[in-house]
Design an enzyme around this catalytic site. Sequence first.
Site, PDB file in Angstrom:
ATOM      1  CD  GLU A 159      -2.885   5.206  -4.021  1.00 10.07           C
ATOM      2  OE1 GLU A 159      -2.430   5.593  -5.113  1.00 10.07           O
ATOM      3  OE2 GLU A 159      -2.554   4.123  -3.521  1.00 10.07           O
ATOM      4  CE1 TYR A 202      -3.469  -0.398  -8.817  1.00 10.10           C
ATOM      5  CE2 TYR A 202      -5.357  -0.542  -7.343  1.00 10.10           C
ATOM      6  CZ  TYR A 202      -4.630   0.142  -8.293  1.00 10.10           C
ATOM      7  OH  TYR A 202      -5.057   1.387  -8.707  1.00 10.10           O
ATOM      8  N   GLY A 203      -0.318  -2.143  -5.754  1.00 19.01           N
ATOM      9  CA  GLY A 203       0.918  -1.568  -6.288  1.00 19.01           C
ATOM     10  C   GLY A 203       1.969  -1.370  -5.222  1.00 19.01           C
ATOM     11  CB  THR A 204       4.031   1.596  -4.307  1.00 16.38           C
ATOM     12  OG1 THR A 204       2.997   2.516  -3.945  1.00 16.38           O
ATOM     13  CG2 THR A 204       4.495   1.834  -5.733  1.00 16.38           C
ATOM     14  CG  LEU A 205       0.047   1.511  -0.649  1.00 13.67           C
ATOM     15  CD1 LEU A 205      -1.385   2.019  -0.763  1.00 13.67           C
ATOM     16  CD2 LEU A 205       0.696   2.018   0.631  1.00 13.67           C
TER      17      LEU A 205
END
Length: 162
Positions: A90, A20-23
């Site tokens: 992470e 849900y972010g930088t990936l």
Amino acid sequence: MTAAMTTTVPVAAELPFFVYGTLLPGEPNHDLFLRGRTAGERSAVLPRALLYEGPGYPYAIEGHGRVHGTLLVAAPGVYGELLGLLDHLEEFLGPGHPRNLYERVVREVELPAPGAAEAGTAGESVRAWVYLAATAVTRSLRTGGVLIPEGRWTTGRIPGGS
């Protein structure tokens, strides 16, 4: 549908990953960590979760909301490599480790029904690995974090903005 419980399962379970972010596709870590390592990517929603601003990346925590992201399936033969890369990124050292930035947990993720993505209509539900903020981070976010009300994160957003 019953409420999904957060659980930990053995690493041997080759579940897809919810990011849900930088990936996310188009975000900085997508190509760096995922290029050539996924067999499929599909829009998905994490129910019963809230999204908070972080220092250049977001945090998801348990809550009464929805987090939008992508469900990733590892390419054949690279599951262990991908799992290790994501755990390292992470800062997940093991279940409940005091230095974890995130906890890797199993959650039910909703895949939009075909043609219903914009309407937010849920289709099927699948179990996936999700990295949620670790306990100490969650406590800090609940007391002074900046909530992303719509549950969608992009690097182009202004911290604290809408």
